[in-house]
Design a protein around this motif. Structure first.
Motif, mmCIF file in Angstrom:
data_model
loop_
_atom_site.group_PDB
_atom_site.id
_atom_site.type_symbol
_atom_site.label_atom_id
_atom_site.label_comp_id
_atom_site.label_asym_id
_atom_site.label_seq_id
_atom_site.Cartn_x
_atom_site.Cartn_y
_atom_site.Cartn_z
ATOM 1 N N VAL A 67 6.623 3.005 -0.573
ATOM 2 C CA VAL A 67 5.686 3.164 -1.681
ATOM 3 C C VAL A 67 5.116 4.574 -1.639
ATOM 4 O O VAL A 67 4.577 5.011 -0.621
ATOM 5 C CB VAL A 67 4.548 2.132 -1.588
ATOM 6 N N ARG A 68 5.244 5.300 -2.734
ATOM 7 C CA ARG A 68 4.735 6.662 -2.793
ATOM 8 C C ARG A 68 3.231 6.660 -3.070
ATOM 9 O O ARG A 68 2.708 5.751 -3.721
ATOM 10 C CB ARG A 68 5.447 7.458 -3.897
ATOM 11 N N GLY A 71 2.241 12.037 -7.558
ATOM 12 C CA GLY A 71 2.533 11.619 -8.924
ATOM 13 C C GLY A 71 2.137 12.660 -9.958
ATOM 14 O O GLY A 71 1.397 13.601 -9.677
ATOM 15 N N GLY A 72 2.678 12.482 -11.157
ATOM 16 C CA GLY A 72 2.344 13.369 -12.269
ATOM 17 C C GLY A 72 1.763 12.588 -13.427
ATOM 18 O O GLY A 72 1.618 11.357 -13.369
ATOM 19 N N ALA A 73 1.441 13.309 -14.480
ATOM 20 C CA ALA A 73 0.806 12.672 -15.634
ATOM 21 C C ALA A 73 1.723 11.680 -16.332
ATOM 22 O O ALA A 73 1.253 10.853 -17.117
ATOM 23 C CB ALA A 73 0.350 13.743 -16.623
ATOM 24 N N ASP A 74 3.028 11.734 -16.037
ATOM 25 C CA ASP A 74 3.950 10.787 -16.644
ATOM 26 C C ASP A 74 3.693 9.350 -16.178
ATOM 27 O O ASP A 74 4.195 8.396 -16.769
ATOM 28 C CB ASP A 74 5.395 11.178 -16.337
ATOM 29 N N LEU A 75 2.896 9.195 -15.115
ATOM 30 C CA LEU A 75 2.543 7.859 -14.640
ATOM 31 C C LEU A 75 1.424 7.217 -15.456
ATOM 32 O O LEU A 75 1.154 6.026 -15.299
ATOM 33 C CB LEU A 75 2.095 7.920 -13.175
ATOM 34 N N LEU A 76 0.772 7.986 -16.311
ATOM 35 C CA LEU A 76 -0.407 7.471 -17.004
ATOM 36 C C LEU A 76 -0.151 6.191 -17.817
ATOM 37 O O LEU A 76 -0.962 5.260 -17.761
ATOM 38 C CB LEU A 76 -1.014 8.558 -17.893
ATOM 39 N N LEU A 115 6.937 5.582 -8.431
ATOM 40 C CA LEU A 115 6.098 4.754 -7.555
ATOM 41 C C LEU A 115 6.769 4.457 -6.217
ATOM 42 O O LEU A 115 6.087 4.122 -5.242
ATOM 43 C CB LEU A 115 5.752 3.433 -8.246
ATOM 44 N N LEU A 116 8.095 4.552 -6.166
ATOM 45 C CA LEU A 116 8.831 4.255 -4.955
ATOM 46 C C LEU A 116 9.799 5.386 -4.633
ATOM 47 O O LEU A 116 10.182 6.159 -5.519
ATOM 48 C CB LEU A 116 9.638 2.955 -5.110
ATOM 49 N N PRO A 161 0.812 -1.225 0.000
ATOM 50 C CA PRO A 161 0.000 0.000 0.000
ATOM 51 C C PRO A 161 0.841 1.269 0.000
ATOM 52 O O PRO A 161 2.001 1.275 0.427
ATOM 53 C CB PRO A 161 -0.798 -0.119 1.314
ATOM 54 N N ALA A 162 0.239 2.360 -0.461
ATOM 55 C CA ALA A 162 0.887 3.670 -0.448
ATOM 56 C C ALA A 162 1.290 4.030 0.977
ATOM 57 O O ALA A 162 0.513 3.866 1.918
ATOM 58 C CB ALA A 162 -0.055 4.731 -1.009
ATOM 59 N N GLY A 163 2.518 4.504 1.127
ATOM 60 C CA GLY A 163 3.030 4.906 2.427
ATOM 61 C C GLY A 163 3.747 3.809 3.178
ATOM 62 O O GLY A 163 4.457 4.085 4.147
#
Length: 233
Positions: A72-73, A79-84, A61-62, A27-29
């Protein structure tokens, strides 16, 4: 024929880790388990694990901190749109939200371009539109169409619109082959796009926005049909 590249063990592990992160197993965090235990759990060496983790750190992501570990971020916050592209690989239903943004941004870009384009930019738009008709269909036409949209974004005089345009097209990459429907016939692709370019060249902002709305709605319907036919949405 050029041989297709084969996935390496690092590629496979990166994909497994990415799915486990986005799927909530990590999970995130949360901190990932110690590297030795994580490597044993995935059945890989620590060297392979380090390479995969480095890729996911670069992807956003990390994050790794000396003395703390790898966390885990929360991509929804940082995050930004580059994760799409990565998110679409995980869950193709993201494409619907991308289409929504595409419609609103695309119409605004056309309107701004009609207001701000220089004579040189209008000439470039006409040339890029002609390139669409000159293609052989499929991927070639799709790429020529992308160049028209980049030219529209440049014609706004706002470089952020160009970056947003590139971001949206990059987001399509994981499923691009399924979005080729509007571009199979170059003449039809040209017909759909011509009113947008004509309105921009004529410096008619309202007409450009209206034409872009029609174009974006029509092509979205065709692309969505392609996704459904391939079972990706």
């Amino acid at each position: 024929m050029e041989a297709l590249p084969r996935d390496t063990i690092v590629d496979v592990l990166e994909g497994r880790l990415r799915e486990d992160i986005l799927g909530g197993r990590h999970p995130a965090g949360s901190l990932l388990p110690p590297e030795r235990r994580l490597a044993d759990g995935y059945g890989v060496t620590r060297t392979t694990l380090k390479h995969a983790l480095e890729r996911l750190v670069q992807a956003g992501l990390l994050e790794t901190r000396h003395g703390v570990g790898t966390r885990v971020r929360d991509f929804a916050r940082s995050g930004g749109a580059d994760l799409l592209p990565m998110l679409i690989r995980h869950s193709p239903d993201w494409i619907g939200e991308i289409f929504e943004v595409r419609c609103s941004i695309g119409a605004l870009i056309a309107e701004r371009a009609a207001t701000r384009a220089t004579a040189e930019q209008r000439a470039e738009l006409a040339a890029r539109l002609a390139d669409v008709r000159a293609t052989t269909g499929g991927e070639d036409t799709q790429l020529a169409d992308v160049d028209v949209h980049r030219a529209l974004a440049r014609a706004t005089g706002n470089r952020v619109y160009l970056l947003l345009t590139n971001t949206l097209f990059n987001a399509y990459l994981p499923v691009r082959a399924h979005l080729v429907g509007p571009f199979i016939d170059p003449e039809e692709a040209h017909r759909r796009l011509e009113p947008v370019v004509a309105a921009v060249v004529a410096a008619e902002p309202k007409a450009a926005r209206a034409a872009a709305d029609v174009y974006l709605t029509e092509t979205e319907a065709l692309m969505t049909a392609g996704l459904r036919a391939k079972g990706t949405s």
